[in-house]
Design an enzyme around this catalytic site. Structure first.
Site, PDB file in Angstrom:
ATOM      1  CG  ASP A  43      43.057  30.975  30.255  1.00  0.00           C
ATOM      2  OD1 ASP A  43      42.860  31.626  32.105  1.00  0.00           O
ATOM      3  OD2 ASP A  43      41.362  31.420  29.599  1.00  0.00           O
ATOM      4  CG  ASN A  66      54.223  39.178  37.834  1.00  0.00           C
ATOM      5  OD1 ASN A  66      53.984  39.056  39.302  1.00  0.00           O
ATOM      6  ND2 ASN A  66      53.499  40.140  37.376  1.00  0.00           N
ATOM      7  CE1 TYR A 131      45.790  38.034  44.202  1.00  0.00           C
ATOM      8  CE2 TYR A 131      46.102  38.667  46.894  1.00  0.00           C
ATOM      9  CZ  TYR A 131      46.491  38.585  45.625  1.00  0.00           C
ATOM     10  OH  TYR A 131      47.349  39.243  44.898  1.00  0.00           O
ATOM     11  CE  LYS A 135      48.856  35.867  44.727  1.00  0.00           C
ATOM     12  NZ  LYS A 135      49.174  36.256  43.508  1.00  0.00           N
TER      13      LYS A 135
END
Length: 152
Positions: A43, A66, A131, A135
């Site tokens: 995880d 990834n 997110y 990123k």
């Protein structure tokens, strides 16, 4: 052709992991490559799971970070658990993987890290604050790792 083997980290999707592993083995065999591909489950939101995965790896040439997930986290009203989970999987986990990979690279004399980021690193997507932040952070981690050169 140089005998590379792939370790695929796959969480909670045995069917997908098995299918991917079968395809990798078939492609290697069809091209005459001798490779031992395997799946390890960790995880990416868990430092202890990441460490347990890396404890099973004796050599690493390339780390591909990834892992990724998106959950709605609008800037004005996001749920803290969703926000934390996205940051853990998309940024903190890859940082822990990079740390362990760099330790192996120092021991063995080299290696490479490939971090998969997103256009949302630069152009945030509305409603997905976590997110975009993750990123952006992963892009920064990539630039931080760039000047590190380990060679024999």
């Amino acid at each position: 052709a140089e005998g590379a083997s792939l370790i695929l980290n796959h969480l909670d999707d045995d069917a997908g992991a098995c299918e991917t592993l079968s395809l990798l083995r078939k492609i290697s065999a069809d091209n005459g490559f001798i490779a031992t591909h395997r799946v390890l489950e960790a995880d990416m939101a868990s430092e202890s799971a990441i460490n347990a995965m890396f404890d099973q790896i004796s050599q690493l040439d390339i780390l591909v970070n990834n892992a990724g997930m998106q959950l709605k986290t609008p800037g004005h009203d996001f749920a803290t658990p969703a926000f934390n989970q996205v940051l853990a999987v998309d940024l903190i986990g890859p940082a822990f993987c990079a740390r362990r990979a760099l330790q192996l690279f120092l021991q063995q004399g080299g290696g490479s890290i490939i971090n998969t980021t997103s256009a949302q690193e630069i152009i945030p997507k509305p409603e997905f604050l976590a997110y975009s932040i993750a990123k952006g952070g992963l892009g920064s981690l990539t630039r931080w790792n760039m000047p590190i050169r380990i060679s024999a």
